[in-house]
Write an enzyme that holds these catalytic residues in place. Structure first.
Site, PDB file in Angstrom:
ATOM      1  N   ASP A 216      16.954  78.800  78.006  1.00 39.29           N
ATOM      2  CA  ASP A 216      16.717  77.927  77.042  1.00 39.29           C
ATOM      3  C   ASP A 216      15.114  77.106  77.148  1.00 39.29           C
ATOM      4  O   ASP A 216      14.471  77.137  76.237  1.00 39.29           O
ATOM      5  CB  ASP A 216      17.705  76.666  76.894  1.00 39.29           C
TER       6      ASP A 216
ATOM      7  N   MET B 219      21.322  78.249  80.623  1.00 36.13           N
ATOM      8  CA  MET B 219      21.153  78.801  81.965  1.00 36.13           C
ATOM      9  C   MET B 219      22.549  78.612  82.785  1.00 36.13           C
ATOM     10  O   MET B 219      23.339  77.847  82.606  1.00 36.13           O
ATOM     11  CB  MET B 219      20.037  78.515  82.589  1.00 36.13           C
ATOM     12  N   HIS B 220      22.692  79.574  83.906  1.00 35.97           N
ATOM     13  CA  HIS B 220      23.066  79.505  84.845  1.00 35.97           C
ATOM     14  C   HIS B 220      24.721  79.525  84.824  1.00 35.97           C
ATOM     15  O   HIS B 220      25.561  79.723  85.902  1.00 35.97           O
ATOM     16  CB  HIS B 220      23.177  78.158  85.666  1.00 35.97           C
TER      17      HIS B 220
END
Length: 479
Positions: free
Chosen positions: A233, A77-78
Site C-alpha cells: 500500500d 501488507m503482511h
C-alpha cells in the site's frame, strides 16, 4: 485505459485511468474485520473477491472497459493468506494489525540473521512470526500449508491463476533478502518453510500474468489484459504521488503517520525502527518512519475539549514558536524510533496561561516533533529529504503543514484535490507493465500550494524538539 485495485483493511477501491493518467471512473466496496480474541485481527479472503467483484461491476457500469490494456494491484501488507495444495484457503487471513505472534516475533528478532538479511526488525504484524504461531497453536493446519500469499496476491491468483508476489510487499514478510530482492532460503528454513511455499517474484512494474478470459468477458475487457506486479500500500501510494526518486518523500497525516522516502540504494538501519523495503520499481528501495498517532492524537484532544479537529486548527492563526506546553503523542505506544509498545503520552508544562489553542498547538507540535524523530532516523542511514508531499486528512491544516516544514527544514507540497493513493499508483504500475514505460511516468500530482519553512522560527523549533526529546526520555520509565 488502465485499472488499479487497492485492497485496504476497511475497503477495496478501484480506479480507471486513461492514457494521459486522467481518472475516468472510481468505485469502492467496504470490508469488515473480525476480532475473534484480544489482539487478533482477521479477514476472509472470500470477502476480498466479493469486494473486487463489486468494484469491477461498478467500474464497468461507469465506463466501457473495452480499451483496458493493464490492471495493477495494491494492498495491505503482511497478512498471512494460507492455501493448501489445491489452492483452497485453510483459515481466515491473519492481518497486519494482529499482534498474537508477539512472542514468536521476539524470538525471531533475537536471531541476528533476521535483521541482517531483511534489514528490518521482526515486528509481530509481519508474516513470518504468524506462521510460527500457527505451527505452535494450529499444527494440523500448519502441516497443510502449501502456499503463503499476501492479501493482494490472493486477488492476483483469482484474477490470473498465478502465484506471484512483488518486491515491495514481499519485503514485509521477514523471509526476504531486501538487498538482493529475493526470498532468503535461510530465513524460510529458520521457520520450517521452503521456497516452494512462496510465490514467484516480479517487480511491481512487470507483468505477473494475464487476466483470465472468463473475467475479461464478464466485464467487457479485451483478451490479453496484463496484470502488473503492483505494490504494497505505501509503495503504491509512493508511485501514485510521484515519490520514486532519491530525495523525494511524502508525509501522510492519517490516523497514524508515515514519513516515506524513496532511495536509489539499499540503506538498512533496523536499530532505528525504520522500515527499509523494496520500492515497487526496479532497483529502487524506500524507507518509512511510522508514528502510531497523528490525526488520532488531534481527534483524541478534540474529544477532551469538545471540539472537532477542523474547529481546533481553524482558530490558531499564523504558526508561532513552540510554547512551554509539550505533548508526547504516544497514546498507544510508538514505532519509529522508539519501538516501544508500552510507552504512553503526556502533556508537560501546563500552566494557568494554557488555553485550548495552546493545547491544540502542543498536540500539532508533538506529532510534528515525532515526524522529526522519523526524519532523524532516516538521516542516520544517509537518507536526505529535499521536499515533502503532504497527503491524508491532516494535510487540510495549513498550520500543521507550516510547522512540519519549519521543524524538518524542507518545503511541503500540497497537491490539488484528488486521491493519488494506492489505487492510482497501482493503475500507474499497470500502465508501465502494459507499455514498457518506467519511473518517468510517475510524475508529481498537480500542486496547489508550496509551504516553505519559516526561517525566523527555525531555531525555536530546534529548541522545542530538544525539549521534546528530553521529555520523551523522562517519561519512558513512568508510563
Amino acid at each position: 485505459m488502465y485499472i488499479g485495485l487497492d485492497l485496504g483493511t476497511s475497503g477495496l477501491k478501484g480506479v480507471v485511468i486513461d492514457e494521459n493518467q486522467g481518472v475516468v471512473a472510481e468505485a469502492t466496496a467496504s470490508l469488515a474485520v473480525s476480532r475473534p480474541a484480544e489482539g487478533q485481527s482477521e479477514q476472509s479472503p472470500a470477502d476480498w473477491i466479493a469486494a473486487a467483484e463489486t468494484v469491477m461491476d461498478g467500474l464497468a457500469r461507469r465506463t466501457s472497459l473495452a480499451a483496458v490494456k493493464g490492471l495493477g494491484l495494491s494492498g495491505q501488507m503482511h497478512g498471512a493468506t494460507l492455501l493448501d495444495a489445491a489452492d483452497e484457503v485453510l483459515r481466515p487471513c491473519i492481518l497486519w494489525n494482529d499482534t498474537r505472534a508477539h512472542a514468536e516475533a521476539a524470538v525471531l528478532d533475537g536471531d541476528p540473521m533476521f535483521r541482517r538479511i531483511t534489514g528490518n526488525i521482526v515486528f509481530p504484524g509481519f508474516t513470518a512470526p504468524k506462521l510460527d504461531w500457527l505451527r505452535l497453536h494450529e499444527p494440523q493446519l500448519w502441516q497443510r500449508v502449501a502456499r503463503v500469499l499476501l492479501p493482494k496476491d490472493y486477488l492476483r491468483l483469482w484474477l490470473t491463476g498465478e502465484h506471484v508476489a512483488e518486491m515491495s510487499d514481499a519485503a514485509g514478510t521477514s523471509w526476504f533478502d531486501t538487498g538482493a530482492r529475493d526470498w532468503s532460503d535461510d530465513l524460510l528454513a529458520a521457520t520450517g518453510l521452503s521456497r516452494a511455499q512462496m510465490p514467484r517474484l516480479v517487480e511491481g512494474s512487470e507483468v505477473s500474468g494475464v487476466l483470465r478470459a472468463e473475467l475479461a468477458r464478464r466485464w467487457g475487457l479485451p483478451e490479453g489484459v496484463v496484470v502488473a506486479g503492483g505494490g504494497g500500500d505505501n509503495a503504491a501510494s509512493g508511485v501514485g504521488v510521484g515519490v520514486v526518486r532519491a530525495g523525494d518523500a511524502f508525509v501522510s497525516l492519517g490516523t497514524s503517520g508515515v514519513l516515506f522516502a524513496a532511495n536509489d540504494g539499499y540503506q538498512p538501519a533496523p536499530e532505528t525502527a525504520v522500515h527499509t523495503f523494496c520500492h515497487a520499481l526496479p532497483q529502487t528501495w524506500h524507507q518509512m518512519g511510522v508514528i502510531l498517532a497523528a490525526t488520532d492524537a488531534l481527534n483524541w484532544y478534540g474529544r477532551f475539549v469538545d471540539r472537532d479537529a477542523a474547529a481546533l486548527t481553524s482558530e490558531l492563526g499564523a504558526v508561532q514558536a513552540p510554547g512551554k506546553t509539550l505533548f508526547l503523542p504516544y497514546l498507544g505506544g510508538e514505532r519509529t524510533p522508539l519501538n516501544d509498545a508500552a510507552v504512553r503520552g503526556a502533556f508537560i508544562g501546563l500552566e494557568h496561561a494554557t488555553d485550548r489553542a495552546a493545547g491544540t498547538r502542543a498536540v500539532l507540535e508533538g506529532v510534528t516533533f515525532a515526524f522529526r524523530d522519523c526524519r532523524d532516523a532516516l538521516a542516520a542511514t544517509g537518507t536526505r529529504l529535499e521536499r515533502l508531499i503532504a497527503v491524508g486528512g491532516g494535510s487540510r491544516s495549513a498550520y500543521w503543514l507550516q510547522a512540519i516544514a519549519t521543524a524538518l527544514g524542507v518545503p511541503v507540497l500540497l497537491p490539488e484535490a484528488g486521491d493519488f493513493g494506492g489505487a492510482f499508483g497501482a493503475a500507474r504500475l499497470a500502465l508501465m507493465a502494459a507499455t514498457g514505460a518506467g519511473a518517468e511516468i510517475a510524475t508529481l500530482p498537480p500542486i496547489a500550494h508550496v509551504i516553505e519553512p519559516v526561517a525566523a522560527l527555525s531555531d525555536a523549533f530546534d529548541a522545542g524538539h530538544a525539549r521534546f526529546r528530553a521529555a520523551q526520555s523522562a517519561i519512558r520509565g513512568l508510563t
